[in-house]
Design a protein around this motif. Structure first.
Motif, PDB file in Angstrom:
ATOM      1  N   ALA A  33       0.844  -1.205   0.000  1.00 44.97           N
ATOM      2  CA  ALA A  33       0.000   0.000   0.000  1.00 44.97           C
ATOM      3  C   ALA A  33       0.873   1.247   0.000  1.00 44.97           C
ATOM      4  O   ALA A  33       0.593   2.211  -0.724  1.00 44.97           O
ATOM      5  N   VAL A  34       1.947   1.225   0.788  1.00 46.03           N
ATOM      6  CA  VAL A  34       2.876   2.359   0.804  1.00 46.03           C
ATOM      7  C   VAL A  34       3.502   2.529  -0.585  1.00 46.03           C
ATOM      8  O   VAL A  34       3.602   3.650  -1.093  1.00 46.03           O
ATOM      9  N   GLY A  35       3.906   1.424  -1.201  1.00 43.09           N
ATOM     10  CA  GLY A  35       4.467   1.491  -2.552  1.00 43.09           C
ATOM     11  C   GLY A  35       3.479   2.084  -3.533  1.00 43.09           C
ATOM     12  O   GLY A  35       3.840   2.919  -4.372  1.00 43.09           O
ATOM     13  N   ASN A  36       2.221   1.673  -3.449  1.00 48.07           N
ATOM     14  CA  ASN A  36       1.197   2.195  -4.346  1.00 48.07           C
ATOM     15  C   ASN A  36       0.982   3.688  -4.124  1.00 48.07           C
ATOM     16  O   ASN A  36       0.886   4.458  -5.089  1.00 48.07           O
ATOM     17  N   LEU A  37       0.924   4.109  -2.870  1.00 45.19           N
ATOM     18  CA  LEU A  37       0.713   5.529  -2.586  1.00 45.19           C
ATOM     19  C   LEU A  37       1.911   6.360  -3.044  1.00 45.19           C
ATOM     20  O   LEU A  37       1.743   7.467  -3.566  1.00 45.19           O
ATOM     21  N   LEU A  38       3.117   5.830  -2.884  1.00 44.00           N
ATOM     22  CA  LEU A  38       4.297   6.532  -3.397  1.00 44.00           C
ATOM     23  C   LEU A  38       4.262   6.612  -4.923  1.00 44.00           C
ATOM     24  O   LEU A  38       4.652   7.636  -5.506  1.00 44.00           O
ATOM     25  N   ASP A  39       3.795   5.548  -5.569  1.00 44.63           N
ATOM     26  CA  ASP A  39       3.624   5.588  -7.028  1.00 44.63           C
ATOM     27  C   ASP A  39       2.669   6.718  -7.426  1.00 44.63           C
ATOM     28  O   ASP A  39       2.911   7.437  -8.399  1.00 44.63           O
ATOM     29  N   LYS A  40       1.578   6.867  -6.676  1.00 43.90           N
ATOM     30  CA  LYS A  40       0.614   7.932  -6.977  1.00 43.90           C
ATOM     31  C   LYS A  40       1.258   9.300  -6.826  1.00 43.90           C
ATOM     32  O   LYS A  40       1.081  10.178  -7.668  1.00 43.90           O
ATOM     33  N   MET A  72       4.469  10.091  -6.920  1.00 46.66           N
ATOM     34  CA  MET A  72       5.565  10.303  -7.871  1.00 46.66           C
ATOM     35  C   MET A  72       5.122  10.194  -9.327  1.00 46.66           C
ATOM     36  O   MET A  72       5.891  10.523 -10.230  1.00 46.66           O
ATOM     37  N   GLY A  73       3.927   9.687  -9.552  1.00 50.06           N
ATOM     38  CA  GLY A  73       3.427   9.547 -10.916  1.00 50.06           C
ATOM     39  C   GLY A  73       4.002   8.347 -11.658  1.00 50.06           C
ATOM     40  O   GLY A  73       3.980   8.312 -12.885  1.00 50.06           O
ATOM     41  N   THR A  74       4.511   7.376 -10.923  1.00 51.24           N
ATOM     42  CA  THR A  74       5.029   6.162 -11.566  1.00 51.24           C
ATOM     43  C   THR A  74       3.911   5.127 -11.637  1.00 51.24           C
ATOM     44  O   THR A  74       3.149   4.969 -10.694  1.00 51.24           O
ATOM     45  N   PRO A  75       3.806   4.397 -12.747  1.00 53.34           N
ATOM     46  CA  PRO A  75       2.680   3.470 -12.948  1.00 53.34           C
ATOM     47  C   PRO A  75       2.891   2.100 -12.298  1.00 53.34           C
ATOM     48  O   PRO A  75       3.063   1.092 -12.975  1.00 53.34           O
ATOM     49  N   GLY A  76       2.917   2.053 -10.994  1.00 56.67           N
ATOM     50  CA  GLY A  76       3.020   0.769 -10.310  1.00 56.67           C
ATOM     51  C   GLY A  76       4.432   0.280 -10.079  1.00 56.67           C
ATOM     52  O   GLY A  76       4.632  -0.828  -9.599  1.00 56.67           O
ATOM     53  N   PHE A  77       5.433   1.073 -10.402  1.00 58.68           N
ATOM     54  CA  PHE A  77       6.822   0.654 -10.276  1.00 58.68           C
ATOM     55  C   PHE A  77       7.151   0.226  -8.843  1.00 58.68           C
ATOM     56  O   PHE A  77       7.656  -0.876  -8.613  1.00 58.68           O
TER      57      PHE A  77
END
Length: 152
Positions: free
Chosen positions: A85-92, A94-99
């Motif tokens: 979840a933290v990774g997903n929120l950081l993706d949001k 930073m604008g990275t698509p699921g990286f």
């Protein structure tokens, strides 16, 4: 008449509560983990469940199991489920698509796989030699940790 009677089993307070909880939880899960990611999250859940099962079997075999040890695994498991979840929120952010989401989640799945495989080996469950070789360092670490617990 028969159709109306069959609705009596569907329209129950328990089903109403479950539906209401689902209405609020589904968007929360989609927000935290992203959409279309249920398969990988189920895989992570299954791997963690198998890690618990094999860990309990191994600890019972070498007599290192205690309820304190089992209870300490609950916060660890919750932490492992929070990381994607933290990774997903950081993706949001930073604008990275699921990286980050996929990187963290696949890393956790691999880590959990090595742990459950080493636990299964410690429990004495049959396993191909090639798999034992892949996780040899984890098997060694878990065996040494169990030996230290035995001598305390």
């Amino acid at each position: 008449m028969r159709f109306a009677q069959s609705l009596d089993n569907v329209a129950t307070p328990a089903n109403g509560i479950a539906a209401t909880v689902g209405v609020f939880l589904a968007p929360a899960f989609q927000y935290l983990y992203g959409t279309g990611r249920m398969d990988i999250l189920i895989l992570l859940f299954i791997m963690n469940a198998l890690d618990w099962v094999t860990g309990i079997a191994a600890a019972k075999k070498d007599l290192t199991y205690s309820s304190d040890y089992g209870l300490s695994r609950i916060p660890r498991t919750l932490f492992l489920f929070a990381l994607p979840a933290v990774g997903n929120l950081l993706d949001k952010v930073m604008g990275t698509p699921g990286f980050l989401f996929y990187g963290v989640t696949f890393g956790l799945i691999y880590h959990t796989w090595t742990s459950l495989t080493a636990n299964a080996h410690r429990a004495g469950w049959p396993m191909p030699k090639s798999i034992e070789k892949l996780v040899g360092s984890e098997i060694k670490a878990k065996t040494e940790r169990a030996a230290r617990k035995e001598h305390k």
